[in-house]
Enzyme design. Structure first.
Site, PDB file in Angstrom:
ATOM      1  N   LYS A  22       0.771  -1.096   0.083  1.00 44.06           N
ATOM      2  CA  LYS A  22      -0.013  -0.026   0.070  1.00 44.06           C
ATOM      3  C   LYS A  22       0.810   1.184  -0.046  1.00 44.06           C
ATOM      4  CE  LYS A  22      -1.757   1.676   3.968  1.00 44.06           C
ATOM      5  NZ  LYS A  22      -1.564   3.311   4.142  1.00 44.06           N
ATOM      6  N   ASN A  23       2.006   1.448   0.860  1.00 46.63           N
ATOM      7  CA  ASN A  23       2.681   2.546   0.987  1.00 46.63           C
ATOM      8  C   ASN A  23       3.547   2.726  -0.012  1.00 46.63           C
ATOM      9  OD1 ASN A  23       1.554   2.706   3.445  1.00 46.63           O
ATOM     10  ND2 ASN A  23       3.167   2.627   4.935  1.00 46.63           N
ATOM     11  N   CYS A 126      -5.046   8.504   9.643  1.00 52.43           N
ATOM     12  CA  CYS A 126      -5.296   7.564  11.076  1.00 52.43           C
ATOM     13  C   CYS A 126      -4.730   8.741  12.153  1.00 52.43           C
ATOM     14  CB  CYS A 126      -4.013   6.467  11.220  1.00 52.43           C
ATOM     15  SG  CYS A 126      -4.648   4.961  10.324  1.00 52.43           S
ATOM     16  N   ARG A 131       0.948  14.630  13.248  1.00 51.01           N
ATOM     17  CA  ARG A 131       1.512  14.610  11.984  1.00 51.01           C
ATOM     18  C   ARG A 131       1.385  15.924  11.165  1.00 51.01           C
ATOM     19  NH1 ARG A 131      -1.121   8.828   9.675  1.00 51.01           N
ATOM     20  NH2 ARG A 131       0.886   8.494   8.922  1.00 51.01           N
ATOM     21  N   ASP A 316       4.894   0.784  11.858  1.00 53.44           N
ATOM     22  CA  ASP A 316       3.611   0.056  11.332  1.00 53.44           C
ATOM     23  C   ASP A 316       3.374  -1.376  11.993  1.00 53.44           C
ATOM     24  OD1 ASP A 316       2.964   2.502  10.249  1.00 53.44           O
ATOM     25  OD2 ASP A 316       3.314   1.893   8.248  1.00 53.44           O
ATOM     26  N   ARG A 408      -8.572  -0.519   4.721  1.00 55.81           N
ATOM     27  CA  ARG A 408      -7.647   0.514   4.392  1.00 55.81           C
ATOM     28  C   ARG A 408      -6.331   0.007   3.914  1.00 55.81           C
ATOM     29  NH1 ARG A 408      -6.243   4.931   7.664  1.00 55.81           N
ATOM     30  NH2 ARG A 408      -4.926   5.345   6.026  1.00 55.81           N
TER      31      ARG A 408
HETATM   32  C1  UD1 Z   1       4.348   6.864   6.303  1.00 55.24           C
HETATM   33  C2  UD1 Z   1       3.482   5.656   6.198  1.00 55.24           C
HETATM   34  C3  UD1 Z   1       3.128   5.044   7.418  1.00 55.24           C
HETATM   35  C4  UD1 Z   1       4.293   4.999   8.532  1.00 55.24           C
HETATM   36  C5  UD1 Z   1       4.951   6.267   8.426  1.00 55.24           C
HETATM   37  C6  UD1 Z   1       6.203   6.169   9.482  1.00 55.24           C
HETATM   38  C7  UD1 Z   1       2.556   5.669   4.054  1.00 55.24           C
HETATM   39  C8  UD1 Z   1       1.288   6.029   3.337  1.00 55.24           C
HETATM   40  N1  UD1 Z   1       2.256   5.690   5.270  1.00 55.24           N
HETATM   41  O1  UD1 Z   1       3.562   7.968   6.893  1.00 55.24           O
HETATM   42  O2  UD1 Z   1       2.291   4.013   7.307  1.00 55.24           O
HETATM   43  O3  UD1 Z   1       3.614   4.665   9.848  1.00 55.24           O
HETATM   44  O4  UD1 Z   1       5.308   6.617   7.143  1.00 55.24           O
HETATM   45  O5  UD1 Z   1       7.021   5.107   8.747  1.00 55.24           O
HETATM   46  O6  UD1 Z   1       3.605   5.564   3.339  1.00 55.24           O
HETATM   47  N2  UD1 Z   1       6.671  14.738  10.485  1.00 55.24           N
HETATM   48  C9  UD1 Z   1       6.727  16.304  10.919  1.00 55.24           C
HETATM   49  N3  UD1 Z   1       6.628  17.061   9.986  1.00 55.24           N
HETATM   50  C10 UD1 Z   1       6.249  16.739   8.680  1.00 55.24           C
HETATM   51  C11 UD1 Z   1       6.224  15.441   8.136  1.00 55.24           C
HETATM   52  C12 UD1 Z   1       6.268  14.562   9.290  1.00 55.24           C
HETATM   53  O7  UD1 Z   1       6.780  16.631  12.346  1.00 55.24           O
HETATM   54  O8  UD1 Z   1       6.281  17.855   7.676  1.00 55.24           O
HETATM   55  C13 UD1 Z   1       6.554  13.751  11.637  1.00 55.24           C
HETATM   56  C14 UD1 Z   1       5.498  12.984  11.861  1.00 55.24           C
HETATM   57  O9  UD1 Z   1       4.416  14.014  12.944  1.00 55.24           O
HETATM   58  C15 UD1 Z   1       6.030  11.900  12.493  1.00 55.24           C
HETATM   59  C16 UD1 Z   1       7.283  11.539  11.780  1.00 55.24           C
HETATM   60  O10 UD1 Z   1       7.555  12.850  11.247  1.00 55.24           O
HETATM   61  O11 UD1 Z   1       6.127  11.693  13.775  1.00 55.24           O
HETATM   62  C17 UD1 Z   1       7.087  10.532  10.680  1.00 55.24           C
HETATM   63  O12 UD1 Z   1       6.282  10.700   9.876  1.00 55.24           O
HETATM   64  P1  UD1 Z   1       6.307  10.341   8.215  1.00 55.24           P
HETATM   65  O13 UD1 Z   1       7.330   9.632   7.805  1.00 55.24           O
HETATM   66  O14 UD1 Z   1       5.956  11.705   7.428  1.00 55.24           O
HETATM   67  O15 UD1 Z   1       5.043   9.439   8.219  1.00 55.24           O
HETATM   68  P2  UD1 Z   1       3.963   9.597   6.736  1.00 55.24           P
HETATM   69  O16 UD1 Z   1       4.651   9.815   5.449  1.00 55.24           O
HETATM   70  O17 UD1 Z   1       2.894  10.253   6.918  1.00 55.24           O
END
Ligand code: UD1
Length: 429
Positions: A22-23, A126, A131, A316, A408
């Site tokens: 999915k990711n 979620c 985030r 995850d 999902r």
């Molecule tokens: C992706 C994955 C999710 C996984 C996560 C971490 C997909 C569709 N989803 O989510 O399944 O749990 O990576 O491996 O691929 N952060 C900030 N500012 C930002 C962006 C992120 O502070 O602008 C923080 C987030 O709050 C979190 C951390 O960075 O604490 C990691 O988040 P991120 O890697 O961005 O997660 P996703 O890409 O949303």
């Protein structure tokens, strides 16, 4: 609303085919916005998030077609999805679509790169922490975009097009890495992304973008260089296998006992999780067909695990590991470092009789007390599948409510588990 009923206590034996990730599928689909030619993806999992993203891309003008089985295929694995963004007709991604899935925010990168403007609702997804999107916004600014936040929307523009630059993320973000990498492919000149996420899905996206004509070095390391180009072209790409689905079923087999071949799984995508699994006492071997996991007769040992960005133990799989070690003889410690609110499964596992204490970001699991079936509620995607794992081991019936979270991210979960002997069914209504 659908529910899942599980009667625990049966071992798992047989073969589980692993779906496309999915990711990986989500950013790959979003990459179709970068070209006016067709991007054909195979091994796309049939999931609610994929269906929602088709709608979101369709709103921007992307046509999609799903084709059937090909000569020589015994079983059609995943969808073959052809996405064509011949013309982008709308650069707004509206709240009612984006608020349902955080990853849809990532369209901001390709839209801005190709159309020089984008208006994208702040995301949802979620409920596992705040985030924020600050890394995305500062990264796009480094590529020359002007950003405003207005009425819950991020309004981004770059009238003369994006220009390559140096982007150093303050923390590691998978989504921000995907987004800036996609945007940089159509920026003028070179972009250097530092502190990039090293997840296999980033590399899969880079491989696909390279097939589309992009020049990218270093994907899979913490420094990625992208040389911008004027135009990306048609390409075909197969989505890599889902490492989180692989780990989930591997942990389920260890929890329930038995022996299962995870067909098509690749150990290199989740080595750390497999190392932890073997510490619990499960046996794991990589074969030409996938990964074989077994546990016969032996008890489970406790573990001490910290979630980390790749190649560390994935957040995850944290909930699934917790369900597994409720059956271990002794005390396990699990520390969550990626998301601040990712322990919602703890109170649900407690309803099944698990003894788990929370102290800040660390959960201490006193394993060994047999679980007993109960009504539980799925709270997010990965948490919900941890309740299924717990239900497979619990005595009596477990009912998992709100299973739309599972849909999902897990394709044919009940079918895959019942084919291996689990007593599990979906009850509608
Ligand atoms: C992706 C994955 C999710 C996984 C996560 C971490 C997909 C569709 N989803 O989510 O399944 O749990 O990576 O491996 O691929 N952060 C900030 N500012 C930002 C962006 C992120 O502070 O602008 C923080 C987030 O709050 C979190 C951390 O960075 O604490 C990691 O988040 P991120 O890697 O961005 O997660 P996703 O890409 O949303």
């Amino acid at each position: 609303m659908d529910r899942i009923r599980i009667t625990g206590g049966r071992p798992l034996n047989g073969t589980i085919p692993i779906s496309g990730a999915k990711n990986a599928a989500l950013p790959l689909m979003i990459a179709s916005l970068l070209s006016d030619q067709t991007l054909t993806l195979s091994n796309v999992p049939n999931l609610a998030d994929v269906a929602l993203l088709k709608r979101i891309l369709g709103n921007h003008g992307v046509d999609y077609a799903v084709s059937g089985k090909r000569r020589g295929e015994v079983v059609q694995s995943g969808e073959r999805l052809a996405l064509t963004a011949a013309e982008i007709v709308d650069t707004t991604a509206p709240y009612d679509l984006v608020s349902r899935m955080r990853a849809s925010f990532w369209v901001i990168g390709p839209l801005l790169a190709r159309m020089h403007e984008a208006r994208v609702s702040l995301p949802g997804g979620c409920a596992i922490g705040t985030r924020p999107v600050d890394f995305f916004l500062s990264g796009l600014e480094q590529l020359g975009a002007t950003i405003d936040v207005d009425g819950g929307y991020v309004v981004a523009s770059a009238p003369g097009g994006l220009a390559g630059g140096r982007v150093e993320f303050p923390g590691i973000s998978v989504g921000a890495t995907h987004t800036i990498m996609m945007a940089a492919t159509l920026a003028k000149g070179e972009t250097m992304i530092e502190n990039a996420a090293r997840e296999p899905e980033v590399r899969d996206l880079a491989d696909c973008l390279t097939k589309m004509g992009a020049t990218i070095d270093g994907a899979g390391t913490d420094t990625i260089r992208v040389q911008g180009t004027d135009r990306l072209v048609a390409a075909e790409h197969a989505v890599l296998p889902d490492r989180i689905e692989t780990g989930t079923y591997a942990f389920a087999v260890a929890a329930a006992g038995g022996e299962v071949l995870l067909q098509g799984a690749r150990g290199d995508l989740l080595q750390k999780a497999l190392d932890v699994l073997s510490q619990t006492g499960a046996e794991i071997s990589q074969t030409n067909d996938g990964i074989r996991v077994s546990r016969r007769g032996t008890g489970l040992a406790p573990v001490d695990v910290v979630t980390e960005p790749f190649p560390g133990f994935p957040t995850d799989l944290q909930a699934q590991l917790m369900a597994l070690v409720t059956g271990a003889g002794g005390c396990s410690r699990i520390t969550e470092t990626i998301f601040e609110n990712r322990f919602m499964h703890v109170s649900e596992l407690a309803r099944l009789g698990a003894d788990i204490r929370l102290d800040g970001q660390t959960a201490t699991v006193h394993g060994g007390t047999p679980l007993k079936g109960a009504q539980v509620m799925a709270t997010d995607l990965r948490a919900s599948v941890s309740l299924v794992i717990a239900g497979l081991t619990a005595e009596g019936e477990t009912w998992v409510n709100r299973v739309y979270h599972l849909d999902r991210g897990f394709e044919q979960l009940e079918q895959k588990l019942s084919a291996c002997g689990a007593d599990i069914e979906r009850v509608s209504g």
